[in-house]
Scaffold this active site. Structure first.
Site, PDB file in Angstrom:
ATOM      1  N   CYS A   1      -4.291   0.703 -32.700  1.00  0.00           N
ATOM      2  CA  CYS A   1      -5.404   1.272 -33.459  1.00  0.00           C
ATOM      3  C   CYS A   1      -6.575   1.606 -32.536  1.00  0.00           C
ATOM      4  O   CYS A   1      -7.686   1.099 -32.702  1.00  0.00           O
ATOM      5  CB  CYS A   1      -5.841   0.300 -34.556  1.00  0.00           C
ATOM      6  SG  CYS A   1      -4.552  -0.022 -35.764  1.00  0.00           S
TER       7      CYS A   1
ATOM      8  N   GLU B   1       4.342  -6.168   2.831  1.00  0.00           N
ATOM      9  CA  GLU B   1       4.542  -6.841   1.541  1.00  0.00           C
ATOM     10  C   GLU B   1       4.406  -5.803   0.425  1.00  0.00           C
ATOM     11  O   GLU B   1       3.378  -5.646  -0.211  1.00  0.00           O
ATOM     12  CB  GLU B   1       3.560  -8.000   1.369  1.00  0.00           C
ATOM     13  CG  GLU B   1       2.131  -7.720   1.729  1.00  0.00           C
ATOM     14  CD  GLU B   1       1.226  -8.941   1.586  1.00  0.00           C
ATOM     15  OE1 GLU B   1       0.183  -8.821   0.917  1.00  0.00           O
ATOM     16  OE2 GLU B   1       1.555  -9.997   2.146  1.00  0.00           O
TER      17      GLU B   1
ATOM     18  N   ARG C   1       5.319  -2.066  -5.571  1.00  0.00           N
ATOM     19  CA  ARG C   1       5.566  -0.818  -6.295  1.00  0.00           C
ATOM     20  C   ARG C   1       6.636   0.030  -5.611  1.00  0.00           C
ATOM     21  O   ARG C   1       7.541   0.553  -6.262  1.00  0.00           O
ATOM     22  CB  ARG C   1       4.250  -0.032  -6.366  1.00  0.00           C
ATOM     23  CG  ARG C   1       4.330   1.271  -7.138  1.00  0.00           C
ATOM     24  CD  ARG C   1       3.086   2.137  -6.918  1.00  0.00           C
ATOM     25  NE  ARG C   1       1.875   1.344  -6.924  1.00  0.00           N
ATOM     26  CZ  ARG C   1       1.179   1.027  -8.016  1.00  0.00           C
ATOM     27  NH1 ARG C   1       1.607   1.445  -9.190  1.00  0.00           N
ATOM     28  NH2 ARG C   1       0.077   0.309  -7.941  1.00  0.00           N
TER      29      ARG C   1
ATOM     30  N   TYR D   1       4.287  -2.612 -12.281  1.00  0.00           N
ATOM     31  CA  TYR D   1       2.973  -2.661 -12.937  1.00  0.00           C
ATOM     32  C   TYR D   1       3.002  -2.031 -14.323  1.00  0.00           C
ATOM     33  O   TYR D   1       2.100  -1.291 -14.711  1.00  0.00           O
ATOM     34  CB  TYR D   1       1.918  -1.988 -12.055  1.00  0.00           C
ATOM     35  CG  TYR D   1       1.740  -2.678 -10.732  1.00  0.00           C
ATOM     36  CD1 TYR D   1       1.183  -3.946 -10.659  1.00  0.00           C
ATOM     37  CD2 TYR D   1       2.172  -2.084  -9.549  1.00  0.00           C
ATOM     38  CE1 TYR D   1       1.045  -4.602  -9.448  1.00  0.00           C
ATOM     39  CE2 TYR D   1       2.041  -2.732  -8.332  1.00  0.00           C
ATOM     40  CZ  TYR D   1       1.476  -3.996  -8.291  1.00  0.00           C
ATOM     41  OH  TYR D   1       1.346  -4.636  -7.091  1.00  0.00           O
TER      42      TYR D   1
ATOM     43  N   GLY E   1       0.776  -1.227   0.000  1.00  0.00           N
ATOM     44  CA  GLY E   1       0.000   0.000   0.000  1.00  0.00           C
ATOM     45  C   GLY E   1       0.806   1.275   0.000  1.00  0.00           C
ATOM     46  O   GLY E   1       0.254   2.357  -0.172  1.00  0.00           O
TER      47      GLY E   1
END
Length: 410
Positions: free
Chosen positions: A356, A278, A281, A385, A240
Site C-alpha cells: 500500500c 571479497e 554480487r 541483495y 566492488g
C-alpha cells in the site's frame, strides 16, 4: 520500439521450464526466488580459474546467505567474508575449518570475543577505539587476534554506484590516522597486524578503472609499510566488482581484468603479499531470478500497471538503487475464469507490487510486447541483495518460495 529479444541462456531455459510446470497445491499465484545451482557453479569456477597467482577470492555472504548457495560457493572459493557474528556462525556451518573474515563498522564486545574464539582468519579493524578493544578482549581470553587495518583513503577515487572511501563515511580509519594505529600496534601483545583492508567502491563496472584502483592500493600499501614499519602479508582489496543491470549483455570484463592484474602484480606488487578479493554480487547475482505472477493489469491516468504477487518487500533492490530492474515476461496459457483475460500489447508498463505505497515499484514504464494477467514476470540477475535486504514482514504478506534448480530440473 520494442527491444530485440536476446537468445535464451541455458539457465533461463531451465527457469522457464520450471515456470511452465509450476502448479501450487492450493492454486496460489507463483511468487518465488529461483536459484540455478548449475549456473552458480559454472560462473564461480570461471571466476576462480581467472585469478592471477597470489590472489584469493572470499565470498561476501551479505549478498545472499541462502544455505544451499553457501554450500555450493564454499566448495570453490578460498573462504567467506562476514559482517556479523551471525554470518560467522553460518560460515562455520558450511564446514568447521573454512577461512572466515569478519568486518563491519560496529562490532560489539561479544561479537569480537566470539570471533576471536572461533579463530577467524582476520578481523577488519575500523577505528583506533576498536583496535584498543580487540587488544583488551584478546588479552582477557589469552588469545592473539590477527587483524587488517581498514583504511578510508584520502583523495579522489574512481566513480561507482556506492562509495565507501575517498569521502566522509562510517567505514575504516581515516588515512591520516595510520601512524597512530601503528603506535598502538607496537604496544599490543595480543594483536598481530597482517596488512590492510581497502574496500572503497561498490558495483564498479569499468574494468580499467578498477585496475587503476588496484595500482593505487598497491602504491599506498607500500608507502604505509615503509613509513610506519608495518608488516604486510595480506592486502584485502574488497569486492566492488559490479553487475550491469542496465545492460546484462555488457558485464564487467573479469578475464581481461585478471590478465592485466597479473601483469601489474608482477611489475609493482610484492611476492610476499596475498591479494584478497571479497566479492558478493559479482558471484551470485546471475544465478538467481525473482518470479512473480501478474495479478492484475490496468490503466490509470494513461499509464499501464501490472500488479504482481510480491513486490519490494521481497525484492527491494530496484527501489534501493532506484533503477528499472531487467525482466522478461514468461507467458502462461492457463486462465481459470469464465470472463475475458486483461492485458496490454506493445505498451510501456510499470511493474508494481502488492504493498500500500506508490513506492512499491520494480520497474517503471518499460516497453513490452505483451503482458497478461496470469503471466509471470521474471526479474533477471536477482541472486544478490534481493531477499537479504528486503522488509519481509511489512503488511504480513506471505514470503516467496525459495527454489533451487539443478541442471536436469524439470
Amino acid at each position: 520500439m520494442m527491444p530485440a529479444a536476446a537468445p535464451l541462456s541455458a539457465s533461463e531455459r531451465r527457469m522457464r521450464r520450471f515456470i511452465a510446470s509450476y502448479q501450487a497445491e492450493d492454486n496460489r499465484p507463483l511468487c518465488a526466488y529461483l536459484y540455478d545451482l548449475a549456473e552458480l557453479r559454472r560462473h564461480v569456477k570461471r571466476v576462480m580459474a581467472c585469478l592471477p597467482p597470489g590472489c584469493e577470492m572470499f565470498y561476501a555472504m551479505k549478498a545472499n546467505a541462502n544455505p544451499r548457495l553457501l554450500r555450493e560457493i564454499g566448495a570453490h572459493v578460498h573462504g567467506i567474508e562476514t559482517a556479523s557474528i551471525g554470518e560467522v556462525r553460518k560460515a562455520r556451518g558450511i564446514r568447521e575449518d573454512i577461512p572466515v573474515l569478519f568486518g563491519g563498522p560496529g562490532k560489539t564486545d561479544g561479537e569480537l570475543a566470539e570471533a576471536i574464539r572461533l579463530q577467524v582468519r582476520h578481523l577488519h579493524v575500523e577505528s583506533l577505539h576498536e583496535l584498543r578493544r580487540v587488544e583488551h578482549i584478546a588479552a582477557s581470553l589469552g588469545r592473539r587476534a590477527s587483524v587488517l587495518l581498514r583504511v578510508n583513503l584520502r583523495g579522489a577515487l574512481p566513480a561507482a554506484t556506492l562509495q565507501m572511501g575517498g569521502r566522509p563515511t562510517q567505514f575504516g580509519l581515516d588515512e591520516q590516522l595510520i601512524g597512530q594505529a601503528a603506535e598502538l600496534l607496537r604496544g599490543s601483545a595480543h594483536v598481530q597486524v597482517e596488512g590492510f583492508h581497502l574496500h572503497s567502491v561498490s558495483n564498479q563496472l569499468d574494468a580499467q578503472a578498477h585496475l587503476q584502483l588496484m595500482e593505487h592500493y598497491i602504491a599506498k600499501v607500500k608507502e604505509w609499510s615503509h613509513a610506519f614499519n608495518l608488516p604486510v602479508r595480506t592486502v584485502n582489496v574488497g569486492g566492488g566488482i559490479g553487475v550491469n543491470y542496465r545492460d546484462l549483455d555488457s558485464p564487467f570484463e573479469w578475464e581481461a581484468f585478471c590478465e592485466q592484474l597479473g601483469k601489474l602484480l608482477q611489475e609493482k606488487g610484492d611476492p610476499a603479499w596475498k591479494l584478497v578479493f571479497e566479492c558478493g554480487r559479482f558471484l551470485v547475482a546471475g544465478c538467481g531470478a525473482y518470479a512473480a505472477e501478474v495479478l492484475d493489469v490496468k490503466e490509470n491516468h494513461g499509464e499501464v500497471f501490472a500488479i504482481v504477487r510480491g513486490g519490494t518487500h521481497h525484492f527491494r533492490l530496484p527501489a534501493s538503487w532506484q533503477h528499472n530492474h531487467p525482466f522478461v515476461i514468461v507467458a502462461r496459457r492457463e486462465w481459470p475464469y469464465p470472463f475475458p483475460r486483461t492485458g496490454a500489447v506493445r505498451r510501456a508498463v510499470t511493474i508494481a507490487g502488492q504493498l500500500c505505497t506508490p513506492k512499491d515499484v520494480l520497474a517503471r514504464q518499460v516497453p513490452v510486447e505483451e503482458i497478461r494477467i496470469g503471466d509471470v514476470v521474471l526479474f533477471r540477475h536477482a541472486g544478490a541483495y534481493g531477499w537479504e535486504i528486503s522488509h519481509h514482514e511489512f503488511l504480513s504478506h506471505p514470503h516467496p518460495e525459495m527454489i533451487c534448480l539443478e541442471e536436469d530440473s524439470e
